[in-house]
Scaffold this motif. Structure first.
Motif, PDB file in Angstrom:
ATOM      1  N   ASN A 375      31.560  45.170  44.550  1.00 29.82           N
ATOM      2  CA  ASN A 375      30.498  46.061  44.072  1.00 29.82           C
ATOM      3  C   ASN A 375      31.073  47.335  43.455  1.00 29.82           C
ATOM      4  O   ASN A 375      30.522  47.873  42.488  1.00 29.82           O
ATOM      5  N   GLY A 376      32.170  47.824  44.024  1.00 25.77           N
ATOM      6  CA  GLY A 376      32.810  49.014  43.474  1.00 25.77           C
ATOM      7  C   GLY A 376      33.347  48.768  42.081  1.00 25.77           C
ATOM      8  O   GLY A 376      33.194  49.600  41.176  1.00 25.77           O
ATOM      9  N   ILE A 377      33.981  47.625  41.885  1.00 20.09           N
ATOM     10  CA  ILE A 377      34.485  47.276  40.555  1.00 20.09           C
ATOM     11  C   ILE A 377      33.328  47.159  39.569  1.00 20.09           C
ATOM     12  O   ILE A 377      33.372  47.707  38.457  1.00 20.09           O
ATOM     13  N   THR A 378      32.280  46.470  39.984  1.00 22.89           N
ATOM     14  CA  THR A 378      31.122  46.280  39.107  1.00 22.89           C
ATOM     15  C   THR A 378      30.477  47.612  38.747  1.00 22.89           C
ATOM     16  O   THR A 378      30.088  47.842  37.592  1.00 22.89           O
ATOM     17  N   ALA A 379      30.369  48.513  39.731  1.00 21.30           N
ATOM     18  CA  ALA A 379      29.779  49.831  39.470  1.00 21.30           C
ATOM     19  C   ALA A 379      30.603  50.612  38.462  1.00 21.30           C
ATOM     20  O   ALA A 379      30.053  51.336  37.615  1.00 21.30           O
ATOM     21  N   SER A 380      31.924  50.483  38.514  1.00 22.89           N
ATOM     22  CA  SER A 380      32.788  51.157  37.553  1.00 22.89           C
ATOM     23  C   SER A 380      32.545  50.621  36.144  1.00 22.89           C
ATOM     24  O   SER A 380      32.431  51.382  35.178  1.00 22.89           O
ATOM     25  N   PHE A 381      32.465  49.305  36.012  1.00 20.73           N
ATOM     26  CA  PHE A 381      32.177  48.696  34.705  1.00 20.73           C
ATOM     27  C   PHE A 381      30.814  49.151  34.204  1.00 20.73           C
ATOM     28  O   PHE A 381      30.655  49.532  33.038  1.00 20.73           O
ATOM     29  N   ASP A 382      29.819  49.112  35.098  1.00 19.35           N
ATOM     30  CA  ASP A 382      28.451  49.452  34.701  1.00 19.35           C
ATOM     31  C   ASP A 382      28.320  50.905  34.252  1.00 19.35           C
ATOM     32  O   ASP A 382      27.537  51.225  33.355  1.00 19.35           O
ATOM     33  N   ALA A 383      29.078  51.798  34.884  1.00 21.00           N
ATOM     34  CA  ALA A 383      28.978  53.226  34.565  1.00 21.00           C
ATOM     35  C   ALA A 383      29.323  53.506  33.109  1.00 21.00           C
ATOM     36  O   ALA A 383      28.845  54.490  32.530  1.00 21.00           O
ATOM     37  N   TYR A 384      30.144  52.635  32.513  1.00 18.56           N
ATOM     38  CA  TYR A 384      30.561  52.840  31.128  1.00 18.56           C
ATOM     39  C   TYR A 384      30.126  51.678  30.219  1.00 18.56           C
ATOM     40  O   TYR A 384      30.659  51.517  29.129  1.00 18.56           O
ATOM     41  N   ASN A 385      29.154  50.896  30.715  1.00 21.77           N
ATOM     42  CA  ASN A 385      28.602  49.793  29.923  1.00 21.77           C
ATOM     43  C   ASN A 385      29.691  48.849  29.425  1.00 21.77           C
ATOM     44  O   ASN A 385      29.672  48.386  28.276  1.00 21.77           O
ATOM     45  N   VAL A 386      30.641  48.556  30.303  1.00 23.42           N
ATOM     46  CA  VAL A 386      31.732  47.651  29.967  1.00 23.42           C
ATOM     47  C   VAL A 386      31.358  46.237  30.415  1.00 23.42           C
ATOM     48  O   VAL A 386      30.970  46.026  31.559  1.00 23.42           O
ATOM     49  N   GLU A 387      31.470  45.273  29.506  1.00 27.92           N
ATOM     50  CA  GLU A 387      31.204  43.886  29.853  1.00 27.92           C
ATOM     51  C   GLU A 387      32.463  43.236  30.425  1.00 27.92           C
ATOM     52  O   GLU A 387      33.574  43.702  30.207  1.00 27.92           O
ATOM     53  N   GLY A 388      32.262  42.166  31.175  1.00 33.70           N
ATOM     54  CA  GLY A 388      33.394  41.385  31.650  1.00 33.70           C
ATOM     55  C   GLY A 388      33.785  41.624  33.098  1.00 33.70           C
ATOM     56  O   GLY A 388      34.856  41.182  33.524  1.00 33.70           O
ATOM     57  N   ALA A 389      32.938  42.276  33.877  1.00 31.04           N
ATOM     58  CA  ALA A 389      33.284  42.548  35.278  1.00 31.04           C
ATOM     59  C   ALA A 389      33.487  41.255  36.061  1.00 31.04           C
ATOM     60  O   ALA A 389      34.425  41.136  36.861  1.00 31.04           O
ATOM     61  N   THR A 390      32.620  40.260  35.832  1.00 27.89           N
ATOM     62  CA  THR A 390      32.721  38.995  36.569  1.00 27.89           C
ATOM     63  C   THR A 390      34.033  38.287  36.254  1.00 27.89           C
ATOM     64  O   THR A 390      34.724  37.796  37.158  1.00 27.89           O
ATOM     65  N   THR A 391      34.396  38.250  34.989  1.00 27.96           N
ATOM     66  CA  THR A 391      35.663  37.624  34.592  1.00 27.96           C
ATOM     67  C   THR A 391      36.848  38.368  35.182  1.00 27.96           C
ATOM     68  O   THR A 391      37.817  37.767  35.670  1.00 27.96           O
ATOM     69  N   TYR A 392      36.778  39.699  35.136  1.00 27.00           N
ATOM     70  CA  TYR A 392      37.861  40.518  35.683  1.00 27.00           C
ATOM     71  C   TYR A 392      38.033  40.258  37.174  1.00 27.00           C
ATOM     72  O   TYR A 392      39.158  40.060  37.653  1.00 27.00           O
ATOM     73  N   VAL A 393      36.932  40.250  37.911  1.00 26.52           N
ATOM     74  CA  VAL A 393      37.004  40.023  39.362  1.00 26.52           C
ATOM     75  C   VAL A 393      37.584  38.647  39.659  1.00 26.52           C
ATOM     76  O   VAL A 393      38.348  38.463  40.614  1.00 26.52           O
ATOM     77  N   ALA A 394      37.258  37.672  38.823  1.00 25.48           N
ATOM     78  CA  ALA A 394      37.723  36.309  39.063  1.00 25.48           C
ATOM     79  C   ALA A 394      39.189  36.105  38.704  1.00 25.48           C
ATOM     80  O   ALA A 394      39.882  35.303  39.342  1.00 25.48           O
ATOM     81  N   ALA A 395      39.682  36.835  37.704  1.00 21.60           N
ATOM     82  CA  ALA A 395      40.999  36.511  37.151  1.00 21.60           C
ATOM     83  C   ALA A 395      42.074  37.573  37.324  1.00 21.60           C
ATOM     84  O   ALA A 395      43.262  37.237  37.391  1.00 21.60           O
ATOM     85  N   ALA A 396      41.702  38.849  37.358  1.00 21.69           N
ATOM     86  CA  ALA A 396      42.723  39.908  37.389  1.00 21.69           C
ATOM     87  C   ALA A 396      43.459  39.916  38.722  1.00 21.69           C
ATOM     88  O   ALA A 396      42.822  39.932  39.784  1.00 21.69           O
ATOM     89  N   PRO A 397      44.784  39.929  38.701  1.00 19.84           N
ATOM     90  CA  PRO A 397      45.529  39.990  39.972  1.00 19.84           C
ATOM     91  C   PRO A 397      45.128  41.178  40.840  1.00 19.84           C
ATOM     92  O   PRO A 397      45.036  41.053  42.066  1.00 19.84           O
ATOM     93  N   ALA A 398      44.871  42.329  40.216  1.00 15.31           N
ATOM     94  CA  ALA A 398      44.530  43.527  40.989  1.00 15.31           C
ATOM     95  C   ALA A 398      43.149  43.454  41.607  1.00 15.31           C
ATOM     96  O   ALA A 398      42.825  44.259  42.486  1.00 15.31           O
TER      97      ALA A 398
END
Length: 486
Positions: A375-398
């Motif tokens: 949820n924290g990652i998603t909130a960061s993406f949402d705050a700046y209208n950045v798409e791709g949070a789901t993909t990032y959570v699924a694939a990014a090592p961090a």
């Protein structure tokens, strides 16, 4: 997210945002607080308090924090912040920071508390003032260590004594708990436009109070874990409300209401003094993090490339170095920087705080630490209208959720650090001091401190060194504050 634009207090903010921090020597230096008068009232003092805190957080602390959290570094073609990259600041650099926290912030807070004392109808002003006092004192003590508290902002005390940081934190908890006890979400009398953060929405203030309390107790995680756990346990109720929107002051290009960092850049002739640090840009690139394209501007080679921290003397790739973007108020040539908000706390931070407390076994919200982390990652993406949070959570090592409490804390803090890129620099640096995460920060190539040393605090201002008879003595920039036990 609800947007609360500053309309009514343009002249006040013009004065505050026009006063750049100590490095540029362009501020109005006065010895008395013009906001205090015999006709002062809470509705006039509250926006002055919030504007002062917004200025110190969004200008000097933002610059120091973003440099020392390694989001930004000095531009090779300019020179304004070289001493910051060198870890070579002097006591005079922090006179303005101190004055904004005490003379401009705390004095007005104390005045509000005096004016509202014993007046139940003004309890919501009292509660907000207490939270602003707690927030202001946390900024001060996290920056400097031991600070004046009980005798601070007292007109007849010219040499206030210093309070040990541990006791300052005890007072922070007391102010916050008292504020929570006074908040009434159904109160008939609340602030309105004079509240620059929430326009008198007391449910939002309750969320702010709970989230701030969680932040303050987590600050003790390495020095007093049992105390931190006990304090956080009082928030373990499924009905406890935490921030779900960013607690921020918004700015505009109208009437001198610019973001305070951009306002300073205007005063410096729009000179671009900061560029991207390789520490954060490389990490984002390695993790295919799309937020890199929001926090930084592409260069002539259409890529986001930073330079190693402190390499301004030796770097010649001037046309290929990425710049901080207007969304964080840090592009001198782009007027959109004026609109960047100053975040006191963010929704992303709220989720990461909860995630860490749950991972440590100190908080029960009915949600798992992994869900709060996501949820924290998603909130960061949402705050700046950045798409791709789901993909990032699924694939990014961090973004992968590890096994083991310490590994989970590390993952949470690194994601919090990423979310704070350029927009909550001081808090990101402070959390690095507490946890030693990210554990891949590097010593600036321009450091004057010697091998292995990094900035661990701000220096006490020269005004205290030379004028306060109770000044406890200079603490060097690499000496850790009390809660920094790592």
């Amino acid at each position: 997210m609800t947007t609360h634009y500053i309309k009514k207090y343009g002249i006040l903010l013009l004065i505050l945002t026009a006063t750049g921090f100590a490095g540029c020597k362009k501020y109005l230096d006065v010895n008395t607080n013009p906001n205090l008068s015999t006709t002062a009232s809470p509705d006039l003092l509250l926006p002055a308090v919030q504007a002062a805190i917004g200025h110190v957080l969004g200008n000097p602390l933002q610059i120091y924090g973003n440099f020392w959290a390694q989001f930004w570094t000095q531009n090779p073609t300019s020179s304004q912040y070289r001493s910051i990259d060198q870890y070579a600041s002097s006591t005079t650099d922090f006179d303005r920071v101190w004055r904004m926290m005490y003379s401009d912030g705390l004095q007005d807070i104390q005045e509000i508390l005096t004016l509202t004392q014993g007046k139940a109808s003004l309890n919501q002003y009292t509660a907000i003032a207490l939270l602003m006092k707690a927030y202001d004192m946390q900024l001060a003590t996290d920056a400097f260590g031991d600070v004046p508290l009980t005798q601070a902002a007292t007109t007849n005390v010219t040499n206030p004594s210093y309070t040990p940081q541990q006791q300052v934190y005890d007072s922070i908890f007391a102010y916050t708990d008292r504020a929570i006890s006074l908040i009434d979400v159904n109160a008939e009398v609340t602030p309105s436009n004079d509240d620059l953060l929430f326009q008198g929405d007391m449910e939002q203030w309750l969320r702010f109070a709970n989230t701030f309390k969680l932040r303050a107790y987590l600050r003790l995680s390495e020095i007093a874990p049992q105390k931190a756990a006990a304090g956080i346990a009082t928030l373990s109720d499924p009905g406890t409300l935490f921030l779900e929107d960013d607690a921020q002051i918004n700015y505009s290009t109208i009437g001198g209401n610019q973001n305070p960092l951009f306002s300073e850049m205007l005063g410096l002739g729009r000179t671009q003094n900061m560029v991207a640090s390789e520490t954060v840009t490389k990490f984002m690139t390695d993790n295919n993090d799309p937020r890199i394209n929001v926090f930084f501007n592409e260069t002539r080679i259409d890529s986001i490339v930073g330079i190693k921290q402190g390499t301004y003397r030796t770097n010649s790739r001037n046309d290929s170095i990425a710049l901080p973007s207007p969304v964080v108020g840090a592009t001198g040539q782009n007027d959109k920087s004026a609109n960047a908000p100053v975040k006191l706390m963010s929704a992303a931070e709220s989720n990461f705080l909860q995630a860490e407390a749950v991972a440590r076994g100190w908080l029960n919200t009915g949600k798992t630490a992994q869900l709060l982390f996501t949820n924290g990652i998603t909130a960061s993406f949402d705050a700046y209208n950045v798409e791709g949070a789901t993909t990032y959570v699924a694939a990014a090592p961090a973004a992968q959720w590890p096994a083991g409490t310490q590994n989970q804390v590390r993952a949470i803090i690194i994601q919090k650090w990423l979310a704070m890129t350029g927009n909550q620099g001081f808090e990101a640096w402070t959390e690095w001091r507490r946890t030693n995460y990210p554990d891949f920060l590097v010593t600036s190539a321009a450091s004057t401190l010697g091998a292995g040393r990094m900035p661990e605090r701000l220096l006490y201002p020269s005004s205290e060194v030379t004028r306060n008879a109770n000044f406890p003595g200079i603490s060097l920039i690499y000496i850790k504050v009390w809660w920094d036990a790592n």
